[in-house]
Design a protein around this motif. Structure first.
Motif, mmCIF file in Angstrom:
data_model
loop_
_atom_site.group_PDB
_atom_site.id
_atom_site.type_symbol
_atom_site.label_atom_id
_atom_site.label_comp_id
_atom_site.label_asym_id
_atom_site.label_seq_id
_atom_site.Cartn_x
_atom_site.Cartn_y
_atom_site.Cartn_z
ATOM 1 N N GLY A 214 -21.840 -68.974 2.325
ATOM 2 C CA GLY A 214 -22.164 -69.885 3.414
ATOM 3 C C GLY A 214 -23.634 -70.018 3.725
ATOM 4 N N ALA A 215 -24.501 -69.249 3.076
ATOM 5 C CA ALA A 215 -25.914 -69.224 3.452
ATOM 6 C C ALA A 215 -26.606 -70.565 3.247
ATOM 7 C CB ALA A 215 -26.642 -68.129 2.681
ATOM 8 N N GLY A 216 -26.193 -71.302 2.224
ATOM 9 C CA GLY A 216 -26.851 -72.573 1.954
ATOM 10 C C GLY A 216 -26.706 -73.586 3.070
ATOM 11 N N VAL A 217 -25.651 -73.446 3.871
ATOM 12 C CA VAL A 217 -25.405 -74.369 4.978
ATOM 13 C C VAL A 217 -26.556 -74.331 5.979
ATOM 14 C CG1 VAL A 217 -23.870 -74.883 6.921
ATOM 15 C CG2 VAL A 217 -22.912 -74.216 4.713
ATOM 16 N N VAL A 218 -27.115 -73.145 6.192
ATOM 17 C CA VAL A 218 -28.173 -73.004 7.195
ATOM 18 C C VAL A 218 -29.577 -73.101 6.594
ATOM 19 C CG1 VAL A 218 -26.676 -71.616 8.672
ATOM 20 C CG2 VAL A 218 -28.195 -70.470 7.039
ATOM 21 N N LYS A 219 -29.664 -73.304 5.280
ATOM 22 C CA LYS A 219 -30.975 -73.506 4.660
ATOM 23 C C LYS A 219 -31.347 -74.974 4.814
ATOM 24 C CE LYS A 219 -30.957 -69.234 3.269
ATOM 25 N NZ LYS A 219 -31.725 -68.229 4.010
ATOM 26 N N PRO A 220 -32.468 -75.282 5.461
ATOM 27 C CA PRO A 220 -32.775 -76.673 5.821
ATOM 28 C C PRO A 220 -32.925 -77.623 4.650
ATOM 29 C CG PRO A 220 -34.660 -75.220 6.221
ATOM 30 C CD PRO A 220 -33.485 -74.337 5.947
ATOM 31 N N LEU A 221 -33.257 -77.117 3.459
ATOM 32 C CA LEU A 221 -33.425 -77.997 2.302
ATOM 33 C C LEU A 221 -32.211 -77.975 1.378
ATOM 34 C CD1 LEU A 221 -37.188 -77.329 1.452
ATOM 35 C CD2 LEU A 221 -36.199 -79.224 2.758
ATOM 36 N N CYS A 222 -31.147 -77.305 1.815
ATOM 37 C CA CYS A 222 -29.915 -77.254 1.025
ATOM 38 C C CYS A 222 -28.793 -78.001 1.722
ATOM 39 C CB CYS A 222 -29.515 -75.815 0.741
ATOM 40 S SG CYS A 222 -28.038 -75.662 -0.292
ATOM 41 N N GLY A 223 -28.298 -77.420 2.835
ATOM 42 C CA GLY A 223 -27.291 -78.096 3.644
ATOM 43 C C GLY A 223 -25.883 -78.081 3.099
ATOM 44 N N GLU A 224 -25.582 -77.153 2.195
ATOM 45 C CA GLU A 224 -24.220 -77.042 1.667
ATOM 46 C C GLU A 224 -23.948 -75.610 1.254
ATOM 47 O OE1 GLU A 224 -24.298 -79.690 -1.730
ATOM 48 O OE2 GLU A 224 -25.005 -78.101 -3.074
ATOM 49 N N THR A 225 -22.684 -75.308 1.082
ATOM 50 C CA THR A 225 -22.304 -73.980 0.600
ATOM 51 C C THR A 225 -22.692 -73.814 -0.864
ATOM 52 O OG1 THR A 225 -20.107 -74.859 0.084
ATOM 53 C CG2 THR A 225 -20.382 -73.759 2.213
ATOM 54 N N TYR A 226 -22.791 -72.556 -1.287
ATOM 55 C CA TYR A 226 -22.958 -72.215 -2.715
ATOM 56 C C TYR A 226 -21.627 -71.652 -3.201
ATOM 57 C CZ TYR A 226 -27.945 -71.555 -1.225
ATOM 58 O OH TYR A 226 -29.214 -71.655 -0.691
ATOM 59 N N PRO A 227 -20.834 -72.343 -4.008
ATOM 60 C CA PRO A 227 -21.048 -73.709 -4.460
ATOM 61 C C PRO A 227 -20.533 -74.700 -3.425
ATOM 62 C CG PRO A 227 -19.013 -72.881 -5.385
ATOM 63 C CD PRO A 227 -19.598 -71.754 -4.580
ATOM 64 N N PRO A 228 -20.853 -75.996 -3.595
ATOM 65 C CA PRO A 228 -20.303 -76.997 -2.679
ATOM 66 C C PRO A 228 -18.790 -77.117 -2.837
ATOM 67 C CG PRO A 228 -21.515 -78.050 -4.474
ATOM 68 C CD PRO A 228 -21.778 -76.585 -4.584
ATOM 69 N N ALA A 229 -18.174 -77.786 -1.869
ATOM 70 C CA ALA A 229 -16.706 -77.813 -1.770
ATOM 71 C C ALA A 229 -16.028 -78.311 -3.036
ATOM 72 C CB ALA A 229 -16.290 -78.665 -0.572
ATOM 73 N N GLU A 230 -16.603 -79.334 -3.691
ATOM 74 C CA GLU A 230 -15.920 -79.890 -4.861
ATOM 75 C C GLU A 230 -15.868 -78.902 -6.014
ATOM 76 O OE1 GLU A 230 -20.203 -81.567 -4.864
ATOM 77 O OE2 GLU A 230 -18.615 -81.127 -3.410
ATOM 78 N N ILE A 231 -16.888 -78.065 -6.155
ATOM 79 C CA ILE A 231 -16.869 -77.042 -7.201
ATOM 80 C C ILE A 231 -15.912 -75.916 -6.815
ATOM 81 C CG2 ILE A 231 -18.243 -75.333 -8.446
ATOM 82 C CD1 ILE A 231 -20.634 -77.236 -8.164
ATOM 83 N N ALA A 232 -15.900 -75.555 -5.548
ATOM 84 C CA ALA A 232 -14.948 -74.544 -5.074
ATOM 85 C C ALA A 232 -13.515 -74.993 -5.331
ATOM 86 C CB ALA A 232 -15.167 -74.274 -3.597
ATOM 87 N N ALA A 233 -13.262 -76.300 -5.136
ATOM 88 C CA ALA A 233 -11.912 -76.825 -5.381
ATOM 89 C C ALA A 233 -11.541 -76.712 -6.856
ATOM 90 C CB ALA A 233 -11.833 -78.280 -4.916
ATOM 91 N N LYS A 234 -12.498 -76.963 -7.741
ATOM 92 C CA LYS A 234 -12.240 -76.813 -9.178
ATOM 93 C C LYS A 234 -11.923 -75.358 -9.512
ATOM 94 C CE LYS A 234 -15.183 -80.629 -10.770
ATOM 95 N NZ LYS A 234 -16.403 -80.991 -11.559
ATOM 96 N N ALA A 235 -12.664 -74.448 -8.890
ATOM 97 C CA ALA A 235 -12.413 -73.022 -9.126
ATOM 98 C C ALA A 235 -11.010 -72.640 -8.674
ATOM 99 C CB ALA A 235 -13.463 -72.177 -8.398
ATOM 100 N N THR A 236 -10.633 -73.122 -7.507
ATOM 101 C CA THR A 236 -9.294 -72.831 -6.987
ATOM 102 C C THR A 236 -8.220 -73.379 -7.914
ATOM 103 O OG1 THR A 236 -10.081 -72.814 -4.702
ATOM 104 C CG2 THR A 236 -7.741 -73.195 -5.035
ATOM 105 N N ALA A 237 -8.437 -74.594 -8.420
ATOM 106 C CA ALA A 237 -7.464 -75.206 -9.333
ATOM 107 C C ALA A 237 -7.305 -74.396 -10.614
ATOM 108 C CB ALA A 237 -7.896 -76.636 -9.660
ATOM 109 N N LEU A 238 -8.356 -73.686 -10.997
ATOM 110 C CA LEU A 238 -8.312 -72.843 -12.191
ATOM 111 C C LEU A 238 -7.746 -71.456 -11.899
ATOM 112 C CD1 LEU A 238 -11.775 -73.725 -13.786
ATOM 113 C CD2 LEU A 238 -9.524 -74.253 -14.753
ATOM 114 N N GLY A 239 -7.501 -71.176 -10.625
ATOM 115 C CA GLY A 239 -6.966 -69.873 -10.258
ATOM 116 C C GLY A 239 -8.024 -68.799 -10.083
ATOM 117 N N ILE A 240 -9.285 -69.222 -9.915
ATOM 118 C CA ILE A 240 -10.369 -68.263 -9.688
ATOM 119 C C ILE A 240 -10.384 -67.874 -8.211
ATOM 120 C CG2 ILE A 240 -12.876 -67.947 -9.719
ATOM 121 C CD1 ILE A 240 -12.946 -70.038 -12.018
#
Length: 263
Positions: A214-240
């Motif tokens: 969650g740290a990237g969310v509070v970084k002013p030049l990032c503004g997203e999670t590491y990884p962003p939601a769409e990559i996290a969804a791919k990981a979940t779909a793979l069972g990671i």
């Protein structure tokens, strides 16, 4: 069970000096019932920290104190929260032997651990890609482009999965899109979906977990999670398995970015 699997401590040279009890009690108030302290492991023997402040990781001389302190904390809070003793271990290409020797010595004492990439090599010069926007800009000049930095980063993350670091190698990959930290100032126009998919496939094959950071969310030049939601969804779909990590470097950092994470 609400879990934070990536938390730093007062032993971090570039973190705060908040008391460890403050970290734990903040987490308990937020409803966390499981926590892993993952302090930056000492850098491999022979590797020179190239950050301007040279404060990327713990010194080897304080490892025993770190272990003892977390073990005492485990006893103190055993009725309230499950605390794990862990480390965030740097993967640095070319220092696999030294990293393995370190893990062979200290790995038996760990409950949990993370493997992360912070340092990239270019023509025998090492750069800490998340140190500052100024250092990242210097990297762009040295590597030749933003996309060249991204390419080097994802290549190194992939190599970290392949690397033989012995029986105590961490099985969770830390903030796999950390290279996005300064993306709003230095946007990358090249699509790295193929490289990211390759990393995820290799993680699945090797039964790795993914730090959903969650740290990237509070970084002013990032503004997203590491990884962003769409990559996290791919990981979940793979069972990671995804493990939320605040990557807190202070007590107030506990829980950061969690509102953008669905597990």
């Amino acid at each position: 069970m609400k879990r934070d699997g990536h938390i730093h401590t007062p032993f971090c040279p570039h973190g705060s000096k908040d008391a460890l009890n403050d970290y734990v009690e903040t987490a308990i108030r937020q409803g966390f019932r499981e926590m892993t302290f993952t302090e930056h492991a000492p850098l491999p023997e022979g590797f020179i920290d190239t950050t301007p402040t040279k404060d990327s990781a713990m010194e080897l001389s304080v490892m025993e104190e770190y272990f003892h302190t977390i073990q005492q904390l485990q006893k103190e809070y055993k009725q309230d929260v499950t605390l794990h003793l862990g480390l965030e271990v740097d993967y640095i290409e070319g220092f696999e032997k030294e990293t393995t020797q370190f893990l062979n010595e200290y790995g038996p004492y760990l409950d949990d651990s993370i493997l992360s990439v912070h340092f990239l090599n270019h023509k025998q010069n090492w750069y800490c890609l998340d140190y500052s926007a100024d250092v990242f800009e210097e990297m762009i000049a040295m590597f030749g482009s933003v996309s060249a930095v991204y390419q080097a980063y994802f290549h190194t993350v992939y190599q970290s999965i392949l690397a033989d670091l012995g029986a105590y190698k961490p099985k969770r990959i830390g903030h796999m899109t950390l290279v996005h930290k300064f993306q709003q100032k230095f946007p990358c126009t090249k699509d790295f979906s193929a490289e990211i998919n390759e990393i995820l496939q290799k993680m699945k094959l090797n039964h790795y977990e993914l730090d959903y950071n969650g740290a990237g969310v509070v970084k002013p030049l990032c503004g997203e999670t590491y990884p962003p939601a769409e990559i996290a969804a791919k990981a979940t779909a793979l069972g990671i398995p995804l493990v939320y990590g605040s990557d807190a470097h202070s007590a107030k950092g506990i829980g950061q970015g969690s509102e953008q994470i669905q597990l």
